[in-house]
Write a protein that holds these residues in place. Structure first.
Motif, PDB file in Angstrom:
ATOM      1  N   ASP A 219     -17.265  -5.006 -11.484  1.00 43.82           N
ATOM      2  CA  ASP A 219     -16.903  -6.418 -11.389  1.00 43.82           C
ATOM      3  C   ASP A 219     -16.792  -6.936  -9.959  1.00 43.82           C
ATOM      4  OD1 ASP A 219     -14.676  -4.918 -10.779  1.00 43.82           O
ATOM      5  OD2 ASP A 219     -13.261  -6.153 -11.913  1.00 43.82           O
ATOM      6  N   ASP A 220     -16.914  -6.047  -8.962  1.00 44.93           N
ATOM      7  CA  ASP A 220     -16.655  -6.485  -7.591  1.00 44.93           C
ATOM      8  C   ASP A 220     -17.869  -6.358  -6.667  1.00 44.93           C
ATOM      9  OD1 ASP A 220     -16.645  -3.738  -7.603  1.00 44.93           O
ATOM     10  OD2 ASP A 220     -14.887  -3.508  -6.326  1.00 44.93           O
ATOM     11  N   TYR A 221     -19.066  -6.312  -7.227  1.00 45.39           N
ATOM     12  CA  TYR A 221     -20.272  -6.290  -6.400  1.00 45.39           C
ATOM     13  C   TYR A 221     -21.435  -6.894  -7.192  1.00 45.39           C
ATOM     14  CZ  TYR A 221     -21.470  -2.098  -9.116  1.00 45.39           C
ATOM     15  OH  TYR A 221     -21.753  -1.226 -10.128  1.00 45.39           O
ATOM     16  N   ALA A 222     -22.543  -7.127  -6.514  1.00 44.41           N
ATOM     17  CA  ALA A 222     -23.711  -7.751  -7.146  1.00 44.41           C
ATOM     18  C   ALA A 222     -24.586  -6.696  -7.807  1.00 44.41           C
ATOM     19  CB  ALA A 222     -24.523  -8.509  -6.090  1.00 44.41           C
ATOM     20  N   TRP A 223     -25.102  -7.012  -8.983  1.00 38.91           N
ATOM     21  CA  TRP A 223     -25.991  -6.083  -9.682  1.00 38.91           C
ATOM     22  C   TRP A 223     -26.937  -6.830 -10.610  1.00 38.91           C
ATOM     23  CZ3 TRP A 223     -25.191  -6.733 -14.854  1.00 38.91           C
ATOM     24  CH2 TRP A 223     -23.904  -7.111 -15.274  1.00 38.91           C
ATOM     25  N   PHE A 224     -28.058  -6.172 -10.883  1.00 43.33           N
ATOM     26  CA  PHE A 224     -29.016  -6.615 -11.897  1.00 43.33           C
ATOM     27  C   PHE A 224     -29.279  -5.415 -12.794  1.00 43.33           C
ATOM     28  CE2 PHE A 224     -33.186  -6.869 -13.757  1.00 43.33           C
ATOM     29  CZ  PHE A 224     -33.311  -8.187 -14.150  1.00 43.33           C
ATOM     30  N   ASP A 225     -29.149  -5.598 -14.096  1.00 43.87           N
ATOM     31  CA  ASP A 225     -29.306  -4.467 -14.992  1.00 43.87           C
ATOM     32  C   ASP A 225     -29.948  -4.920 -16.295  1.00 43.87           C
ATOM     33  OD1 ASP A 225     -29.179  -1.845 -15.802  1.00 43.87           O
ATOM     34  OD2 ASP A 225     -27.023  -1.821 -16.201  1.00 43.87           O
ATOM     35  N   VAL A 226     -30.519  -3.955 -16.996  1.00 48.92           N
ATOM     36  CA  VAL A 226     -31.035  -4.155 -18.344  1.00 48.92           C
ATOM     37  C   VAL A 226     -30.125  -3.369 -19.278  1.00 48.92           C
ATOM     38  CG1 VAL A 226     -33.006  -3.869 -19.888  1.00 48.92           C
ATOM     39  CG2 VAL A 226     -33.374  -4.495 -17.490  1.00 48.92           C
ATOM     40  N   ASP A 227     -29.763  -3.954 -20.406  1.00 53.93           N
ATOM     41  CA  ASP A 227     -28.756  -3.392 -21.301  1.00 53.93           C
ATOM     42  C   ASP A 227     -29.291  -2.154 -22.018  1.00 53.93           C
ATOM     43  OD1 ASP A 227     -26.765  -2.891 -23.151  1.00 53.93           O
ATOM     44  OD2 ASP A 227     -26.384  -5.007 -23.546  1.00 53.93           O
ATOM     45  N   GLY A 228     -29.012  -0.978 -21.441  1.00 53.30           N
ATOM     46  CA  GLY A 228     -29.501   0.270 -22.006  1.00 53.30           C
ATOM     47  C   GLY A 228     -28.874   0.598 -23.343  1.00 53.30           C
ATOM     48  N   GLU A 229     -27.601   0.273 -23.510  1.00 54.36           N
ATOM     49  CA  GLU A 229     -26.946   0.530 -24.794  1.00 54.36           C
ATOM     50  C   GLU A 229     -27.617  -0.258 -25.909  1.00 54.36           C
ATOM     51  OE1 GLU A 229     -22.632  -0.574 -26.641  1.00 54.36           O
ATOM     52  OE2 GLU A 229     -22.596   0.807 -24.936  1.00 54.36           O
ATOM     53  N   ASP A 230     -27.843  -1.527 -25.667  1.00 51.28           N
ATOM     54  CA  ASP A 230     -28.516  -2.375 -26.651  1.00 51.28           C
ATOM     55  C   ASP A 230     -29.929  -1.870 -26.935  1.00 51.28           C
ATOM     56  OD1 ASP A 230     -28.842  -5.155 -28.067  1.00 51.28           O
ATOM     57  OD2 ASP A 230     -30.540  -5.020 -26.687  1.00 51.28           O
TER      58      ASP A 230
ATOM     59  N   PRO B 108     -20.871 -12.196  -3.720  1.00 53.88           N
ATOM     60  CA  PRO B 108     -21.626 -11.188  -4.484  1.00 53.88           C
ATOM     61  C   PRO B 108     -21.304 -11.178  -5.976  1.00 53.88           C
ATOM     62  CG  PRO B 108     -20.817 -10.246  -2.434  1.00 53.88           C
ATOM     63  CD  PRO B 108     -20.195 -11.602  -2.562  1.00 53.88           C
ATOM     64  N   THR B 109     -20.051 -11.462  -6.340  1.00 57.25           N
ATOM     65  CA  THR B 109     -19.672 -11.390  -7.755  1.00 57.25           C
ATOM     66  C   THR B 109     -20.296 -12.500  -8.592  1.00 57.25           C
ATOM     67  OG1 THR B 109     -17.630 -12.669  -7.406  1.00 57.25           O
ATOM     68  CG2 THR B 109     -17.489 -10.271  -7.166  1.00 57.25           C
ATOM     69  N   LYS B 110     -20.908 -13.488  -7.934  1.00 56.06           N
ATOM     70  CA  LYS B 110     -21.629 -14.534  -8.658  1.00 56.06           C
ATOM     71  C   LYS B 110     -23.041 -14.080  -9.027  1.00 56.06           C
ATOM     72  CE  LYS B 110     -19.150 -18.467  -6.629  1.00 56.06           C
ATOM     73  NZ  LYS B 110     -19.274 -19.699  -5.807  1.00 56.06           N
ATOM     74  N   HIS B 111     -23.431 -12.911  -8.554  1.00 57.53           N
ATOM     75  CA  HIS B 111     -24.776 -12.400  -8.801  1.00 57.53           C
ATOM     76  C   HIS B 111     -24.671 -11.107  -9.613  1.00 57.53           C
ATOM     77  CE1 HIS B 111     -26.786 -15.327  -6.209  1.00 57.53           C
ATOM     78  NE2 HIS B 111     -25.722 -15.221  -5.431  1.00 57.53           N
ATOM     79  N   GLN B 112     -24.435 -11.268 -10.908  1.00 57.44           N
ATOM     80  CA  GLN B 112     -24.349 -10.156 -11.857  1.00 57.44           C
ATOM     81  C   GLN B 112     -25.135 -10.562 -13.095  1.00 57.44           C
ATOM     82  OE1 GLN B 112     -20.082  -9.734 -12.292  1.00 57.44           O
ATOM     83  NE2 GLN B 112     -19.889  -8.543 -10.414  1.00 57.44           N
TER      84      GLN B 112
ATOM     85  N   VAL C 147     -27.007  -5.128  -3.152  1.00 57.99           N
ATOM     86  CA  VAL C 147     -27.127  -5.403  -4.580  1.00 57.99           C
ATOM     87  C   VAL C 147     -27.627  -4.116  -5.239  1.00 57.99           C
ATOM     88  CG1 VAL C 147     -29.483  -6.304  -4.374  1.00 57.99           C
ATOM     89  CG2 VAL C 147     -28.072  -6.974  -6.319  1.00 57.99           C
ATOM     90  N   VAL C 148     -27.189  -3.888  -6.473  1.00 63.47           N
ATOM     91  CA  VAL C 148     -27.483  -2.635  -7.171  1.00 63.47           C
ATOM     92  C   VAL C 148     -28.377  -2.902  -8.372  1.00 63.47           C
ATOM     93  CG1 VAL C 148     -26.490  -0.637  -8.359  1.00 63.47           C
ATOM     94  CG2 VAL C 148     -25.250  -1.692  -6.453  1.00 63.47           C
ATOM     95  N   HIS C 149     -29.432  -2.084  -8.514  1.00 61.13           N
ATOM     96  CA  HIS C 149     -30.241  -2.114  -9.723  1.00 61.13           C
ATOM     97  C   HIS C 149     -29.588  -1.154 -10.707  1.00 61.13           C
ATOM     98  CE1 HIS C 149     -34.198  -1.215 -11.982  1.00 61.13           C
ATOM     99  NE2 HIS C 149     -33.639  -2.320 -12.453  1.00 61.13           N
ATOM    100  N   GLY C 150     -28.760  -1.695 -11.586  1.00 66.41           N
ATOM    101  CA  GLY C 150     -27.948  -0.892 -12.482  1.00 66.41           C
ATOM    102  C   GLY C 150     -26.480  -1.192 -12.234  1.00 66.41           C
ATOM    103  N   ARG C 151     -25.607  -0.445 -12.945  1.00 63.73           N
ATOM    104  CA  ARG C 151     -24.168  -0.663 -12.822  1.00 63.73           C
ATOM    105  C   ARG C 151     -23.437   0.668 -12.807  1.00 63.73           C
ATOM    106  NH1 ARG C 151     -23.226  -3.648 -18.216  1.00 63.73           N
ATOM    107  NH2 ARG C 151     -25.097  -2.442 -18.725  1.00 63.73           N
TER     108      ARG C 151
END
Length: 356
Positions: free
Chosen positions: A159-170, A320-324, A150-154
């Protein structure tokens, strides 16, 4: 003489349950009811049962250890970012009695070799990584090795792996809008190398907010520097040397904002009074800067727990794609942002002239 340890089989017989049910209850599996889990844990405590972790790992075929890949930029003050993330990750692992192994490498090539060697050795059941590149070879390697991760960030394509991120653009839209609302029309951006997706996202947010507020995107107000407090200080010094310096600065991380504050103080100016600064991360040391740093705060310990929970679910068989998961940062006002002070920044005043 010490008593012989109670085995899982004995504990199961005492409770009138199967060994498999008792094992899953002790390890917090969701398919076991909370009542049963509590009953099993209470009996285990009373009977003095202790799990044989080596035997368990061999029996289920999964090493009960996960690896954390240190981000390439983890020196200086940025270590606090890693420490707070690891705190939450460790909390998630402790719920399952899993261990954590931290991986560090001196170069991108060495990092890939270490990850490949670690996964092939069978020492870890999955990996967590931070601060991905726009097109990150570590992700392609892990996918090829079929290792849960799993990745902290993107990355640019996520679309094909698990990640957790905070919206930096926003977050940077929010920061710039806030500063414009305080009267600032020359807002600068201090960023890190753009091969990292997170810094590109934050630059995108900055540019969009400047334009949406009817202001020109001035390339002179965009400084890309080393991802460190030193980099932030150098970039800010260059901004302050402009014929028309900015009256506010948004920084891509709190560590770079620390450097920005140092550069401002070196000119005899007051952060938050003469020039506003907003960081990003919400790291705890921001309370103790001079003055306390205003920041776009992301919940790092929470992120660590979510990353751990996601990885364990994937190891247990989830797609994994269910964990984004994308969350928002929150503006945390301290003392480095304030209304425009029109006489704040003298034009063409060098550091030497200021000292004289």
């Amino acid at each position: 003489m010490s008593e012989k340890p109670v085995s899982l089989k004995v504990l199961a017989a005492q409770l009138g349950l199967t060994v498999g049910t008792v094992s899953r209850a002790l390890n917090g599996y969701a398919d076991i009811s909370p009542v049963t889990r509590e009953r099993v844990k209470r009996a285990a405590d009373e009977l003095g049962y202790r799990a044989n972790q080596t035997a368990r790992s061999l029996s289920i075929g999964t090493p009960e250890t996960i690896g954390y890949v240190l981000p390439r930029y983890s020196n200086s003050i940025a270590q606090t970012f890693v420490a707070e993330l690891l705190q939450g990750l460790g909390e998630a692992m402790s719920k399952r009695n899993w261990d954590m192994l931290v991986v560090h490498a001196d170069s991108p090539k060495d990092e890939l070799a270490q990850i490949d060697r670690l996964v092939r050795s069978g020492r870890v059941g999955g990996l967590v990584m931070s601060r991905p590149l726009k097109n990150d070879p570590r992700i392609r390697l892990l996918q090829g090795l079929k290792c849960p991760f799993v990745v902290h960030g993107r990355t640019g394509k996520c679309d094909d792996y698990a990640w957790f991120d905070v919206d930096g653009e926003d977050a940077f839209i929010t920061a710039v809008d806030h500063l414009v609302g305080l009267g600032h029309s020359r807002v600068a951006f201090v960023g890190a190398p753009l091969q990292y997706q997170f810094t590109q996202d934050r630059l995108n947010g900055y540019s969009k907010a400047v334009e949406s507020n009817g202001l020109p995107v001035d390339p002179e107000l965009i400084q890309i520097a080393d991802l460190s407090d030193d980099g932030g200080e150098i970039a800010t010094a260059m901004l302050l040397d402009l014929p028309e310096p900015p009256t506010a600065i948004v920084c891509v991380t709190d560590s770079m904002a620390i450097g920005a504050l140092a550069a401002i103080r070196a000119r005899g100016m007051r952060p938050g009074k003469d020039i506003s600064v907003i960081g990003y991360d919400g790291l705890k040391f921001g309370v103790h800067t001079n003055p306390p740093l205003t920041t776009m705060a992301q919940p790092l310990a929470h992120a660590g727990r979510r990353l751990g929970d996601m990885l364990l679910a994937i190891i247990d068989g989830d797609d994994p794609t269910k964990h984004q998961e994308l969350q928002r940062a929150q503006l945390l006002r301290r003392e480095t942002d304030g209304p425009l002070h029109k006489a704040a920044v003298p034009k063409n005043v060098s550091n030497r002239e200021k000292i004289q």
